[in-house]
Design a protein around this motif. Structure first.
Motif, PDB file in Angstrom:
ATOM      1  N   LEU A  20      17.639  -8.554  10.954  1.00  0.00           N
ATOM      2  CA  LEU A  20      18.112  -7.589  11.939  1.00  0.00           C
ATOM      3  C   LEU A  20      18.533  -8.299  13.218  1.00  0.00           C
ATOM      4  CD1 LEU A  20      15.190  -4.995  11.811  1.00  0.00           C
ATOM      5  CD2 LEU A  20      17.398  -4.757  10.707  1.00  0.00           C
ATOM      6  N   GLN A  21      19.520  -7.730  13.867  1.00  0.00           N
ATOM      7  CA  GLN A  21      19.892  -8.164  15.212  1.00  0.00           C
ATOM      8  C   GLN A  21      20.037  -6.904  16.038  1.00  0.00           C
ATOM      9  OE1 GLN A  21      23.346 -10.725  14.651  1.00  0.00           O
ATOM     10  NE2 GLN A  21      22.003 -12.463  14.964  1.00  0.00           N
ATOM     11  N   PHE A  22      19.367  -6.894  17.199  1.00  0.00           N
ATOM     12  CA  PHE A  22      19.367  -5.709  18.038  1.00  0.00           C
ATOM     13  C   PHE A  22      19.282  -6.132  19.491  1.00  0.00           C
ATOM     14  CE2 PHE A  22      17.130  -2.225  20.219  1.00  0.00           C
ATOM     15  CZ  PHE A  22      17.960  -1.162  19.907  1.00  0.00           C
ATOM     16  N   GLU A  23      20.246  -5.692  20.274  1.00  0.00           N
ATOM     17  CA  GLU A  23      20.290  -5.990  21.702  1.00  0.00           C
ATOM     18  C   GLU A  23      20.063  -7.478  21.986  1.00  0.00           C
ATOM     19  OE1 GLU A  23      17.578  -3.282  23.628  1.00  0.00           O
ATOM     20  OE2 GLU A  23      18.989  -1.614  23.429  1.00  0.00           O
ATOM     21  N   GLY A  24      20.724  -8.325  21.227  1.00  0.00           N
ATOM     22  CA  GLY A  24      20.658  -9.762  21.433  1.00  0.00           C
ATOM     23  C   GLY A  24      19.453 -10.439  20.821  1.00  0.00           C
ATOM     24  N   ALA A  25      18.514  -9.687  20.292  1.00  0.00           N
ATOM     25  CA  ALA A  25      17.326 -10.270  19.650  1.00  0.00           C
ATOM     26  C   ALA A  25      17.550 -10.339  18.141  1.00  0.00           C
ATOM     27  CB  ALA A  25      16.088  -9.449  19.954  1.00  0.00           C
ATOM     28  N   ARG A  26      16.984 -11.371  17.532  1.00  0.00           N
ATOM     29  CA  ARG A  26      17.132 -11.606  16.102  1.00  0.00           C
ATOM     30  C   ARG A  26      15.760 -11.521  15.455  1.00  0.00           C
ATOM     31  NH1 ARG A  26      16.152 -15.967  13.199  1.00  0.00           N
ATOM     32  NH2 ARG A  26      17.359 -16.428  11.362  1.00  0.00           N
ATOM     33  N   LEU A  27      15.676 -10.833  14.321  1.00  0.00           N
ATOM     34  CA  LEU A  27      14.426 -10.700  13.581  1.00  0.00           C
ATOM     35  C   LEU A  27      14.639 -11.285  12.192  1.00  0.00           C
ATOM     36  CD1 LEU A  27      11.694  -9.295  14.269  1.00  0.00           C
ATOM     37  CD2 LEU A  27      12.546  -7.320  13.023  1.00  0.00           C
ATOM     38  N   SER A  28      13.873 -12.302  11.840  1.00  0.00           N
ATOM     39  CA  SER A  28      14.019 -12.942  10.526  1.00  0.00           C
ATOM     40  C   SER A  28      13.410 -12.061   9.438  1.00  0.00           C
ATOM     41  CB  SER A  28      13.337 -14.303  10.524  1.00  0.00           C
ATOM     42  OG  SER A  28      11.928 -14.141  10.543  1.00  0.00           O
ATOM     43  N   TYR A  29      13.770 -12.352   8.195  1.00  0.00           N
ATOM     44  CA  TYR A  29      13.191 -11.617   7.068  1.00  0.00           C
ATOM     45  C   TYR A  29      11.676 -11.792   7.011  1.00  0.00           C
ATOM     46  CZ  TYR A  29      17.478  -9.991   4.888  1.00  0.00           C
ATOM     47  OH  TYR A  29      18.651  -9.321   4.624  1.00  0.00           O
ATOM     48  N   ALA A  30      11.183 -12.987   7.294  1.00  0.00           N
ATOM     49  CA  ALA A  30       9.739 -13.218   7.256  1.00  0.00           C
ATOM     50  C   ALA A  30       9.023 -12.350   8.286  1.00  0.00           C
ATOM     51  CB  ALA A  30       9.433 -14.695   7.486  1.00  0.00           C
ATOM     52  N   VAL A  31       9.550 -12.312   9.491  1.00  0.00           N
ATOM     53  CA  VAL A  31       8.931 -11.508  10.552  1.00  0.00           C
ATOM     54  C   VAL A  31       9.062 -10.020  10.234  1.00  0.00           C
ATOM     55  CG1 VAL A  31       9.078 -10.885  12.997  1.00  0.00           C
ATOM     56  CG2 VAL A  31       9.243 -13.281  12.304  1.00  0.00           C
ATOM     57  N   PHE A  32      10.220  -9.609   9.757  1.00  0.00           N
ATOM     58  CA  PHE A  32      10.441  -8.209   9.410  1.00  0.00           C
ATOM     59  C   PHE A  32       9.487  -7.777   8.299  1.00  0.00           C
ATOM     60  CE2 PHE A  32      13.691  -4.950   7.690  1.00  0.00           C
ATOM     61  CZ  PHE A  32      13.204  -3.954   8.510  1.00  0.00           C
ATOM     62  N   ALA A  33       9.333  -8.601   7.266  1.00  0.00           N
ATOM     63  CA  ALA A  33       8.423  -8.284   6.164  1.00  0.00           C
ATOM     64  C   ALA A  33       6.986  -8.162   6.663  1.00  0.00           C
ATOM     65  CB  ALA A  33       8.524  -9.342   5.076  1.00  0.00           C
ATOM     66  N   ARG A  34       6.590  -9.051   7.570  1.00  0.00           N
ATOM     67  CA  ARG A  34       5.231  -8.998   8.120  1.00  0.00           C
ATOM     68  C   ARG A  34       5.024  -7.713   8.924  1.00  0.00           C
ATOM     69  NH1 ARG A  34       5.173 -12.507  12.180  1.00  0.00           N
ATOM     70  NH2 ARG A  34       4.851 -10.879  13.695  1.00  0.00           N
ATOM     71  N   ARG A  35       6.024  -7.350   9.717  1.00  0.00           N
ATOM     72  CA  ARG A  35       5.911  -6.129  10.519  1.00  0.00           C
ATOM     73  C   ARG A  35       5.838  -4.890   9.630  1.00  0.00           C
ATOM     74  NH1 ARG A  35      10.084  -6.569  15.474  1.00  0.00           N
ATOM     75  NH2 ARG A  35       9.269  -4.475  15.825  1.00  0.00           N
ATOM     76  N   ILE A  36       6.594  -4.887   8.541  1.00  0.00           N
ATOM     77  CA  ILE A  36       6.537  -3.768   7.593  1.00  0.00           C
ATOM     78  C   ILE A  36       5.139  -3.661   6.989  1.00  0.00           C
ATOM     79  CG2 ILE A  36       7.372  -2.941   5.350  1.00  0.00           C
ATOM     80  CD1 ILE A  36      10.123  -4.212   6.166  1.00  0.00           C
ATOM     81  N   ALA A  37       4.586  -4.795   6.559  1.00  0.00           N
ATOM     82  CA  ALA A  37       3.246  -4.792   5.959  1.00  0.00           C
ATOM     83  C   ALA A  37       2.203  -4.316   6.966  1.00  0.00           C
ATOM     84  CB  ALA A  37       2.900  -6.189   5.449  1.00  0.00           C
ATOM     85  N   GLU A  38       2.292  -4.784   8.201  1.00  0.00           N
ATOM     86  CA  GLU A  38       1.331  -4.377   9.238  1.00  0.00           C
ATOM     87  C   GLU A  38       1.455  -2.886   9.547  1.00  0.00           C
ATOM     88  OE1 GLU A  38       2.343  -7.013  12.424  1.00  0.00           O
ATOM     89  OE2 GLU A  38       1.190  -8.678  11.572  1.00  0.00           O
ATOM     90  N   THR A  39       2.683  -2.386   9.604  1.00  0.00           N
ATOM     91  CA  THR A  39       2.899  -0.971   9.888  1.00  0.00           C
ATOM     92  C   THR A  39       2.392  -0.109   8.734  1.00  0.00           C
ATOM     93  OG1 THR A  39       4.796  -1.507  11.280  1.00  0.00           O
ATOM     94  CG2 THR A  39       4.642   0.765  10.496  1.00  0.00           C
ATOM     95  N   ALA A  40       2.651  -0.534   7.504  1.00  0.00           N
ATOM     96  CA  ALA A  40       2.153   0.206   6.333  1.00  0.00           C
ATOM     97  C   ALA A  40       0.628   0.242   6.347  1.00  0.00           C
ATOM     98  CB  ALA A  40       2.669  -0.429   5.044  1.00  0.00           C
ATOM     99  N   HIS A  41       0.010  -0.874   6.690  1.00  0.00           N
ATOM    100  CA  HIS A  41      -1.455  -0.923   6.769  1.00  0.00           C
ATOM    101  C   HIS A  41      -1.955   0.040   7.852  1.00  0.00           C
ATOM    102  CE1 HIS A  41      -5.502  -2.496   6.560  1.00  0.00           C
ATOM    103  NE2 HIS A  41      -5.464  -2.646   7.889  1.00  0.00           N
ATOM    104  N   GLY A  42      -1.307   0.033   9.012  1.00  0.00           N
ATOM    105  CA  GLY A  42      -1.693   0.928  10.098  1.00  0.00           C
ATOM    106  C   GLY A  42      -1.555   2.388   9.715  1.00  0.00           C
TER     107      GLY A  42
END
Length: 127
Positions: A20-42
């Protein structure tokens, strides 16, 4: 296979590639996958299960997309709400969908009091 599995697969093969790229910030697949897992856990810790409806009232942001994939991982359905709608319209959608939880962005906080008052059992979570 869920939508989240596709992100996990890309994270395994190309972890540093931009997901993902949003407002000049870049999110890698590894970071995105980790955030998805953390959000699903929450969400799971807050009682969200397969078949549940999770509504989201927020402006466009990568966290909203993360929530979509996290819901998919759990078998829950994301119900996006348009922040431009009137409280009565939002309430109708929440009731019609049978949303068990409402995830709200900070910018939409003003719309929350009438929704929470009308749906006392609705769990409210910040985005």
């Amino acid at each position: 296979m869920t939508l989240a599995d596709l992100i996990d697969r890309n994270a395994a093969f190309t972890p540093d590639r931009a997901a993902l790229q949003f407002e000049g910030a870049r999110l890698s697949y590894a970071v995105f996958a980790r955030r998805i897992a953390e959000t699903a856990h929450g969400l799971s810790c807050r009682g969200v299960r397969g078949g549940d409806r999770v509504a989201v009232l927020a402006h466009n942001h990568p966290d909203t997309l993360t929530l979509l994939y996290a819901c998919a991982r759990l078998g829950a359905m994301l119900v996006p709400l348009n922040w431009r709608l009137a409280p009565a319209e939002l309430l109708f959608i929440l009731q019609d969908a049978g949303a068990a939880m409402l995830v709200a962005g900070e910018a939409c906080a003003a719309a929350l009091p009438p929704l929470v008052a009308a749906r006392p059992g609705l769990r409210l979570v910040g985005l």
